[in-house]
Design a protein around this motif. Structure first.
Motif, PDB file in Angstrom:
ATOM      1  N   VAL A   1       0.918  -1.104   0.093  1.00 58.15           N
ATOM      2  CA  VAL A   1       0.044  -0.100  -0.099  1.00 58.15           C
ATOM      3  C   VAL A   1       0.505   1.525  -0.303  1.00 58.15           C
ATOM      4  CG1 VAL A   1      -1.882   1.146   1.664  1.00 58.15           C
ATOM      5  CG2 VAL A   1      -2.183  -0.982   0.936  1.00 58.15           C
ATOM      6  N   PHE A   2       1.574   1.180   0.970  1.00 58.15           N
ATOM      7  CA  PHE A   2       3.035   2.139   0.740  1.00 58.15           C
ATOM      8  C   PHE A   2       3.569   2.036  -0.270  1.00 58.15           C
ATOM      9  CE2 PHE A   2       7.053   3.864   1.400  1.00 58.15           C
ATOM     10  CZ  PHE A   2       6.591   5.315   1.908  1.00 58.15           C
ATOM     11  N   PHE A   3       4.175   1.381  -1.190  1.00 62.81           N
ATOM     12  CA  PHE A   3       4.535   1.910  -2.206  1.00 62.81           C
ATOM     13  C   PHE A   3       4.001   2.348  -3.656  1.00 62.81           C
ATOM     14  CE2 PHE A   3       5.544   0.024  -6.621  1.00 62.81           C
ATOM     15  CZ  PHE A   3       6.400   0.671  -7.036  1.00 62.81           C
ATOM     16  N   ILE A   4       2.960   0.993  -3.957  1.00 60.32           N
ATOM     17  CA  ILE A   4       1.128   2.045  -4.584  1.00 60.32           C
ATOM     18  C   ILE A   4       1.025   3.659  -4.096  1.00 60.32           C
ATOM     19  CG2 ILE A   4      -0.943   1.919  -5.580  1.00 60.32           C
ATOM     20  CD1 ILE A   4      -0.235  -1.552  -5.131  1.00 60.32           C
TER      21      ILE A   4
ATOM     22  N   ALA B   1       4.408   5.567  -5.731  1.00 61.62           N
ATOM     23  CA  ALA B   1       4.580   5.710  -7.124  1.00 61.62           C
ATOM     24  C   ALA B   1       2.623   6.385  -7.743  1.00 61.62           C
ATOM     25  CB  ALA B   1       4.245   4.087  -7.549  1.00 61.62           C
ATOM     26  N   LEU B   2       1.536   6.305  -7.158  1.00 62.69           N
ATOM     27  CA  LEU B   2       1.085   7.352  -7.378  1.00 62.69           C
ATOM     28  C   LEU B   2       1.348   8.740  -7.598  1.00 62.69           C
ATOM     29  CD1 LEU B   2      -2.207   5.253  -6.934  1.00 62.69           C
ATOM     30  CD2 LEU B   2      -1.489   6.007  -9.550  1.00 62.69           C
ATOM     31  N   ARG B   3       1.503   8.328  -6.038  1.00 64.71           N
ATOM     32  CA  ARG B   3       1.654  10.631  -5.964  1.00 64.71           C
ATOM     33  C   ARG B   3       3.266  10.710  -7.058  1.00 64.71           C
ATOM     34  NH1 ARG B   3       3.098  12.691   0.361  1.00 64.71           N
ATOM     35  NH2 ARG B   3       1.185  13.626   0.017  1.00 64.71           N
ATOM     36  N   TRP B   4       4.411  10.729  -7.017  1.00 63.27           N
ATOM     37  CA  TRP B   4       5.510  10.985  -7.773  1.00 63.27           C
ATOM     38  C   TRP B   4       5.140  10.638  -9.211  1.00 63.27           C
ATOM     39  CZ3 TRP B   4       9.510   7.865  -3.916  1.00 63.27           C
ATOM     40  CH2 TRP B   4       9.204   9.099  -2.393  1.00 63.27           C
TER      41      TRP B   4
ATOM     42  N   ARG C   1      -0.687   3.443 -19.257  1.00 66.09           N
ATOM     43  CA  ARG C   1      -0.094   1.958 -19.825  1.00 66.09           C
ATOM     44  C   ARG C   1       0.528   1.508 -18.917  1.00 66.09           C
ATOM     45  NH1 ARG C   1       1.868   1.479 -26.138  1.00 66.09           N
ATOM     46  NH2 ARG C   1      -0.568   2.094 -25.974  1.00 66.09           N
ATOM     47  N   GLU C   2       2.067   1.538 -18.050  1.00 68.50           N
ATOM     48  CA  GLU C   2       2.419   1.054 -16.981  1.00 68.50           C
ATOM     49  C   GLU C   2       1.436   0.313 -16.374  1.00 68.50           C
ATOM     50  OE1 GLU C   2       7.047   2.767 -18.108  1.00 68.50           O
ATOM     51  OE2 GLU C   2       6.100   2.649 -16.767  1.00 68.50           O
ATOM     52  N   TRP C   3       0.976   1.317 -15.520  1.00 64.71           N
ATOM     53  CA  TRP C   3       0.262   1.118 -14.816  1.00 64.71           C
ATOM     54  C   TRP C   3      -1.484   0.130 -14.946  1.00 64.71           C
ATOM     55  CZ3 TRP C   3       0.947   1.301  -9.638  1.00 64.71           C
ATOM     56  CH2 TRP C   3       1.185   2.600  -9.464  1.00 64.71           C
TER      57      TRP C   3
ATOM     58  N   ALA D   1      -4.992  -3.564 -11.088  1.00 61.41           N
ATOM     59  CA  ALA D   1      -4.025  -2.132 -11.123  1.00 61.41           C
ATOM     60  C   ALA D   1      -5.541  -1.243 -11.530  1.00 61.41           C
ATOM     61  CB  ALA D   1      -3.789  -1.296 -12.171  1.00 61.41           C
ATOM     62  N   ASP D   2      -6.334  -1.277 -12.342  1.00 61.56           N
ATOM     63  CA  ASP D   2      -7.828  -0.543 -12.292  1.00 61.56           C
ATOM     64  C   ASP D   2      -8.633  -0.032 -10.508  1.00 61.56           C
ATOM     65  OD1 ASP D   2      -8.746  -2.962 -12.386  1.00 61.56           O
ATOM     66  OD2 ASP D   2     -10.546  -2.904 -12.932  1.00 61.56           O
ATOM     67  N   LYS D   3      -8.280  -1.201  -9.970  1.00 56.92           N
ATOM     68  CA  LYS D   3      -9.203  -1.036  -8.960  1.00 56.92           C
ATOM     69  C   LYS D   3      -7.817  -0.438  -7.912  1.00 56.92           C
ATOM     70  CE  LYS D   3     -11.460  -5.417  -8.858  1.00 56.92           C
ATOM     71  NZ  LYS D   3     -11.043  -6.976  -8.564  1.00 56.92           N
ATOM     72  N   TRP D   4      -6.842  -0.332  -7.604  1.00 53.88           N
ATOM     73  CA  TRP D   4      -5.831   0.607  -7.113  1.00 53.88           C
ATOM     74  C   TRP D   4      -5.407   1.694  -8.004  1.00 53.88           C
ATOM     75  CZ3 TRP D   4      -3.705  -0.387  -2.665  1.00 53.88           C
ATOM     76  CH2 TRP D   4      -3.134  -1.935  -2.241  1.00 53.88           C
ATOM     77  N   LEU D   5      -6.371   2.630  -9.425  1.00 51.05           N
ATOM     78  CA  LEU D   5      -5.919   3.265  -9.664  1.00 51.05           C
ATOM     79  C   LEU D   5      -7.118   4.569  -9.113  1.00 51.05           C
ATOM     80  CD1 LEU D   5      -4.346   2.949 -13.426  1.00 51.05           C
ATOM     81  CD2 LEU D   5      -3.137   3.810 -10.981  1.00 51.05           C
ATOM     82  N   ARG D   6      -8.875   3.441  -9.593  1.00 50.67           N
ATOM     83  CA  ARG D   6      -9.865   3.778  -8.610  1.00 50.67           C
ATOM     84  C   ARG D   6      -9.998   4.237  -7.220  1.00 50.67           C
ATOM     85  NH1 ARG D   6     -13.009  -0.046 -10.645  1.00 50.67           N
ATOM     86  NH2 ARG D   6     -13.275  -0.429 -12.381  1.00 50.67           N
ATOM     87  N   LEU D   7      -9.091   3.180  -6.838  1.00 53.16           N
ATOM     88  CA  LEU D   7      -8.888   3.670  -5.321  1.00 53.16           C
ATOM     89  C   LEU D   7      -8.291   5.294  -4.716  1.00 53.16           C
ATOM     90  CD1 LEU D   7      -9.319   3.018  -2.130  1.00 53.16           C
ATOM     91  CD2 LEU D   7      -7.472   1.284  -2.249  1.00 53.16           C
ATOM     92  N   PHE D   8      -6.916   5.333  -5.410  1.00 56.70           N
ATOM     93  CA  PHE D   8      -6.301   6.358  -4.879  1.00 56.70           C
ATOM     94  C   PHE D   8      -5.839   7.917  -5.382  1.00 56.70           C
ATOM     95  CE2 PHE D   8      -3.247   2.445  -3.456  1.00 56.70           C
ATOM     96  CZ  PHE D   8      -2.913   3.458  -2.083  1.00 56.70           C
TER      97      PHE D   8
END
Length: 74
Positions: free
Chosen positions: A42-45, A48-51, A57-59, A65-72
């Motif tokens: 969770v910390f790394f993701i 990685a999204l913040r920076w 495309r890589e995500w 990844a689609d769930k992580w991107l929606r969550l964050f």
């Protein structure tokens, strides 16, 4: 450094809650390792999204990844 301190506090809380008998067993080691892995992912993701380390495309090549991107993204 904050991750190390946070993990140490978590281990101490688990030790106080479950007692030394469980924490010195394989089950206790599995519990601490599992929590450490989840917190690390969770910390790394989040970082990685913040920076913006990866392109969209890589995500999308990563599993779930689609769930992580929606969550964050909220």
């Amino acid at each position: 450094m904050a991750m190390i301190i946070g993990l140490r506090i978590l281990i101490d809380l688990l030790h106080a809650f479950f007692g030394p008998a469980l924490m010195m067993s394989r089950l206790g080691a599995l519990l601490v390792s599992g929590i450490g892995v989840v917190v690390g992912v969770v910390f790394f993701i989040g970082m990685a999204l913040r920076w913006r380390l990866l392109t969209l495309r890589e995500w999308l090549m990563l599993p779930m990844a689609d769930k992580w991107l929606r969550l964050f993204s909220k």
